[in-house]
Design an enzyme around this catalytic site. Structure first.
Site, PDB file in Angstrom:
ATOM      1  N   CYS A 129       0.818  -1.204   0.000  1.00 38.86           N
ATOM      2  CA  CYS A 129       0.000   0.000   0.000  1.00 38.86           C
ATOM      3  C   CYS A 129       0.859   1.263   0.000  1.00 38.86           C
ATOM      4  O   CYS A 129       1.495   1.566  -0.990  1.00 38.86           O
ATOM      5  CB  CYS A 129      -0.973  -0.037   1.177  1.00 38.86           C
ATOM      6  N   HIS A 130       0.912   2.023   1.110  1.00 35.82           N
ATOM      7  CA  HIS A 130       1.805   3.179   1.189  1.00 35.82           C
ATOM      8  C   HIS A 130       3.186   2.794   1.707  1.00 35.82           C
ATOM      9  O   HIS A 130       4.088   3.641   1.744  1.00 35.82           O
ATOM     10  CB  HIS A 130       1.203   4.271   2.073  1.00 35.82           C
ATOM     11  N   GLU A 160      -5.460   7.295  -4.493  1.00 36.88           N
ATOM     12  CA  GLU A 160      -5.197   8.464  -3.642  1.00 36.88           C
ATOM     13  C   GLU A 160      -6.233   9.551  -3.905  1.00 36.88           C
ATOM     14  O   GLU A 160      -6.726  10.194  -2.969  1.00 36.88           O
ATOM     15  CB  GLU A 160      -3.786   8.991  -3.908  1.00 36.88           C
TER      16      GLU A 160
END
Length: 221
Positions: A129-130, A160
């Site tokens: 993910c991030h 996002e």
């Protein structure tokens, strides 16, 4: 001797200047944790600053998350900082996501050093993910970016925008990985997508956390 995996966590609790709180995304730690433990691996934690990393995204109705926090709540109160960890002890590092990562993982030289050392010793570097925010500045000993020329996934620029934070995060992760030379790829927004390429394993979003962890287990087999 069982394989050892390091789960890397953000120490950043602030979602930019929104006044909202963030941290590491608990599901993206809990579900991989269970995959790794079921595979017989030992799991340790590290965070950018050490101490108790901030948590986000906890769902009380998810027994896997509750089980994780029940088992590891004490250790999560006092994680070592990246500078206190010896890369030689680990077979893999797994960067857990959460929006907090976008502000502190890219600039942690100690975490970048850990990842590069683990990778160059034949280990696996993974992120979901991030979490790949922690990969954007990792350079190998020849000066090249770890992600350059490799298939990589991450939270997408489309995702996002869909969560309304494309104007809040300090940079767009997909775009930055592409700028670093990664062969970025992903699936439909918020669906499972993960890819492994030469001991670099990455997943797109929370739905991809478990698959990302399974690919790490395969890469370590």
């Amino acid at each position: 001797m069982s394989k050892k995996i390091l789960l890397a966590l953000t120490s950043n609790a602030d979602l930019g200047d929104t006044g909202r709180k963030t941290g590491f995304y608990v599901p993206e730690a809990a579900h991989p944790y269970r995959v790794f433990r079921d595979a017989g691996f030992a799991v340790d934690f590290v965070s950018v600053k050490g101490g108790a990393p901030p948590q986000d995204g906890l769902k009380d109705d998810d027994p896997v998350q509750r089980e994780f926090l029940d088992a590891e709540g004490e250790r999560l109160k006092s994680t070592p900082s990246a500078g206190e960890v010896d890369a030689r002890e680990y077979d893999a590092v797994f960067y857990v996501g959460g929006h907090g990562t976008m502000w502190d993982l890219p600039d942690s030289r100690e975490l970048a050093r850990l990842a590069a050392e683990i990778y160059e010793r034949g280990g696996v570097v993974a992120a979901v993910c991030h979490g790949p925010a922690g990969l954007v500045n990792v350079k190998l000993s020849d000066g090249s970016y770890l992600v350059a020329g490799k298939r990589v996934s991450s939270f997408t620029d489309e995702e996002e925008a869909a969560v309304g934070l494309d104007g809040v995060v300090p940079f767009l992760l997909q775009r930055r990985l592409q700028e670093r030379g990664a062969k970025w790829e992903g699936g439909e927004k918020f669906t499972e997508y993960a890819v492994a390429d030469d001991r670099l394993v990455t997943g797109q979003n929370p739905a991809s956390a478990e698959k990302t962890a399974r690919l790490v287990v395969e890469a370590l087999a």
